[in-house]
Design a protein around this motif. Structure first.
Motif, short mmCIF file in Angstrom:
data_model
loop_
_atom_site.label_atom_id
_atom_site.label_comp_id
_atom_site.label_asym_id
_atom_site.label_seq_id
_atom_site.Cartn_x
_atom_site.Cartn_y
_atom_site.Cartn_z
N SER A 64 3.78 -5.79 8.95
CA SER A 64 4.81 -6.17 7.97
C SER A 64 5.37 -7.56 8.19
O SER A 64 5.84 -8.19 7.24
CB SER A 64 5.96 -5.15 8.02
N ASP A 65 5.32 -8.07 9.42
CA ASP A 65 6.00 -9.32 9.74
C ASP A 65 5.06 -10.52 9.86
O ASP A 65 5.43 -11.55 10.39
CB ASP A 65 6.81 -9.16 11.04
N GLN A 66 3.81 -10.38 9.37
CA GLN A 66 2.86 -11.48 9.45
C GLN A 66 2.23 -11.75 8.08
O GLN A 66 1.92 -10.81 7.34
CB GLN A 66 1.75 -11.17 10.46
N PRO A 67 2.01 -13.02 7.72
CA PRO A 67 1.39 -13.37 6.44
C PRO A 67 -0.13 -13.23 6.48
O PRO A 67 -0.87 -14.20 6.35
CB PRO A 67 1.83 -14.83 6.24
N TRP A 68 -0.58 -11.98 6.64
CA TRP A 68 -1.98 -11.71 6.93
C TRP A 68 -2.39 -10.44 6.20
O TRP A 68 -1.85 -9.36 6.47
CB TRP A 68 -2.14 -11.55 8.45
N VAL A 69 -3.30 -10.56 5.24
CA VAL A 69 -3.84 -9.38 4.57
C VAL A 69 -5.19 -9.05 5.16
O VAL A 69 -5.93 -9.95 5.59
CB VAL A 69 -3.95 -9.57 3.04
N THR A 70 -5.52 -7.78 5.21
CA THR A 70 -6.77 -7.34 5.80
C THR A 70 -7.52 -6.43 4.82
O THR A 70 -6.93 -5.61 4.12
CB THR A 70 -6.54 -6.60 7.12
N GLY A 71 -8.84 -6.60 4.80
CA GLY A 71 -9.66 -5.90 3.83
C GLY A 71 -9.76 -4.41 4.07
O GLY A 71 -9.72 -3.62 3.12
N ALA A 72 -9.92 -4.00 5.33
CA ALA A 72 -10.08 -2.57 5.61
C ALA A 72 -8.84 -1.79 5.21
O ALA A 72 -8.94 -0.74 4.56
CB ALA A 72 -10.39 -2.36 7.09
N GLU A 73 -7.67 -2.29 5.58
CA GLU A 73 -6.44 -1.60 5.21
C GLU A 73 -6.25 -1.55 3.70
O GLU A 73 -5.81 -0.54 3.15
CB GLU A 73 -5.24 -2.27 5.88
N THR A 74 -6.61 -2.63 3.01
CA THR A 74 -6.48 -2.64 1.56
C THR A 74 -7.38 -1.58 0.93
O THR A 74 -6.96 -0.85 0.02
CB THR A 74 -6.83 -4.03 1.00
N CYS A 75 -8.60 -1.48 1.40
CA CYS A 75 -9.51 -0.46 0.88
C CYS A 75 -9.03 0.95 1.19
O CYS A 75 -9.17 1.86 0.36
CB CYS A 75 -10.91 -0.68 1.44
N GLU A 76 -8.47 1.14 2.37
CA GLU A 76 -7.96 2.46 2.72
C GLU A 76 -6.77 2.85 1.84
O GLU A 76 -6.65 4.01 1.44
CB GLU A 76 -7.57 2.49 4.20
N LEU A 77 -5.89 1.90 1.55
CA LEU A 77 -4.79 2.21 0.63
C LEU A 77 -5.35 2.55 -0.74
O LEU A 77 -4.84 3.45 -1.42
CB LEU A 77 -3.81 1.05 0.56
N ALA A 78 -6.38 1.84 -1.18
CA ALA A 78 -7.02 2.18 -2.45
C ALA A 78 -7.56 3.61 -2.41
O ALA A 78 -7.42 4.36 -3.40
CB ALA A 78 -8.14 1.19 -2.75
N LEU A 79 -8.15 4.02 -1.30
CA LEU A 79 -8.63 5.39 -1.15
C LEU A 79 -7.48 6.39 -1.21
O LEU A 79 -7.61 7.47 -1.81
CB LEU A 79 -9.39 5.55 0.16
N ALA A 80 -6.35 6.05 -0.59
CA ALA A 80 -5.19 6.94 -0.63
C ALA A 80 -4.67 7.08 -2.06
O ALA A 80 -4.33 8.19 -2.51
CB ALA A 80 -4.09 6.41 0.29
N LEU A 81 -4.59 5.98 -2.79
CA LEU A 81 -4.15 6.03 -4.19
C LEU A 81 -5.13 6.84 -5.04
O LEU A 81 -4.71 7.63 -5.90
CB LEU A 81 -4.02 4.61 -4.74
N ASP A 82 -6.42 6.64 -4.81
CA ASP A 82 -7.42 7.42 -5.54
C ASP A 82 -7.24 8.91 -5.27
O ASP A 82 -7.38 9.73 -6.18
CB ASP A 82 -8.82 6.96 -5.13
N ALA A 83 -6.91 9.26 -4.03
CA ALA A 83 -6.71 10.67 -3.69
C ALA A 83 -5.54 11.28 -4.45
O ALA A 83 -5.50 12.49 -4.67
CB ALA A 83 -6.49 10.81 -2.19
N LEU A 84 -4.58 10.45 -4.86
CA LEU A 84 -3.43 10.92 -5.63
C LEU A 84 -3.67 10.85 -7.13
O LEU A 84 -2.80 11.20 -7.92
CB LEU A 84 -2.19 10.07 -5.28
N GLY A 85 -4.85 10.36 -7.52
CA GLY A 85 -5.15 10.22 -8.94
C GLY A 85 -4.66 8.92 -9.54
O GLY A 85 -4.76 8.72 -10.76
#
Length: 346
Positions: free
Chosen positions: A239-260
């Motif tokens: 949360s405290d660093q200006p750094w986005v990461t691909g794996a975490e982004t894809c995993e959040l996408a998977l979590a959202l997909d799981a919720l429809g």
């Protein structure tokens, strides 16, 4: 979106880094079982049979008598000998995914004893309250604490193990009980886990691993959305660093997909495509203040997460629902028979 052909190209970038002994390493050279299995799952989606078989052979060779694997191995030698519970549990998710995709009953039966030993190791680290501590060290001593992200992944592994057991006619009811108790703690007792809340994984993993679903999951994701999501780029690793990461982004996408919530899932997946390299691999992350890749590496686990997210969104394989379809049974948080509802700490 990416096409199936592009997903296969990404999987081929993973097979290109696979070592001669079958291990799939981190960029710095060590192999850990969780990331290794994630990479095998991505290659399974792409139909890369030989690399996947060699990867499961690697797992079988390096499993220890107690069912665990060393935390880190370099050239087949344990450099960190403790055994992590979430590493062992994810092997069950990998084998169930392999079965869903390939339908290869013979392969499933061959590797089933490995999964049984692994999940029995995992449930042996469950506390009376229900959380599962993160490791057993080289001397056999269980850790004194549990990790929320790890336990969320363990929950998925246990549910996959139950499905494998039932499919093979070898039921393991103690795994199902362990999964129910663990889901309860994940949903109702966040105080049971060591605080790692600056990491985005601790935010979305209870949803990704299936322990929290429905309105509670939607509320959980909304709670920290603005903390971690960087529109147009992906999500922060911390949360405290200006750094986005691909794996975490894809995993959040998977979590959202799981919720429809496929619209936001697809948008996040599209946002992280700036990390895609021309050869199909993916940069690990992007430091958006300095405008440079950080770390300066392309990692197999990031590529694997991208393939699995693409499969969930665009259905490239029969295993596309591996995250969507694994969820906790309905358990009342007030049920004293599951964990006693005793706070972990004041």
């Amino acid at each position: 979106m990416i096409s199936r052909e592009e997903a296969v190209r990404t999987a081929l970038s993973i097979s290109a880094i696979q070592q001669d002994d079958g291990g799939v390493p981190w960029p710095e050279g060590h192999v850990d079982v969780w990331n290794h299995v994630e990479c095998l799952m991505a290659m399974t989606v792409a139909g890369l049979r030989d690399p996947v078989t060699r990867g499961y052979d690697w797992l079988a060779r390096h499993q220890r008598d107690d069912g665990s694997w060393a935390m880190k191995l370099v050239d087949g030698v344990a450099t960190e000998p403790g055994g992590e519970s979430n590493h062992a549990a994810y092997v069950a998710a990998g084998l169930w995914h392999h079965h869903l995709v390939t339908g290869d009953q013979r392969f499933t039966e061959l590797r089933w004893p490995m999964v049984k030993r692994a999940l029995d190791y995992v449930v042996g680290l469950q506390t009376e309250r229900g959380e599962i501590v993160w490791e057993r060290d080289a001397q056999g001593r269980a850790s004194a604490y549990a990790l929320l992200t790890g336990c969320s992944s363990i929950h998925q592994g246990l549910r996959c193990g139950v499905l494998l057991a039932d499919h093979l006619g070898d039921p393991q009811p103690h795994w199902e009980l362990a999964a129910d108790r663990l889901a309860h703690v994940l949903a109702a007792h966040p105080e049971a886990f060591t605080d790692k809340s600056r990491y985005s994984m601790d935010w979305y993993y209870p949803v990704l691993g299936g322990a929290v679903r429905g309105p509670a999951a939607e509320e959980l994701l909304e709670r920290e959305w603005s903390t971690f999501v960087v529109p147009g780029l992906g999500i922060r690793c911390v949360s405290d660093q200006p750094w986005v990461t691909g794996a975490e982004t894809c995993e959040l996408a998977l979590a959202l997909d799981a919720l429809g919530d496929r619209e936001r899932a697809a948008r996040l997946f599209a946002d992280m495509q700036h990390l895609r390299h021309e050869d199909g691999s993916y940069w690990t992350g992007w430091q958006f203040i300095n405008n440079r890749h950080f770390p300066h590496e392309r990692s197999g686990y990031t590529a694997a997460a991208a393939v699995l997210a693409a499969d969930a969104l665009f259905t490239f394989s029969p295993g596309a629902g591996i995250f969507r379809d694994i969820s906790a049974a309905s358990v009342s948080p007030a049920d004293p028979h599951l964990c006693g509802c005793t706070p972990a700490r004041a």
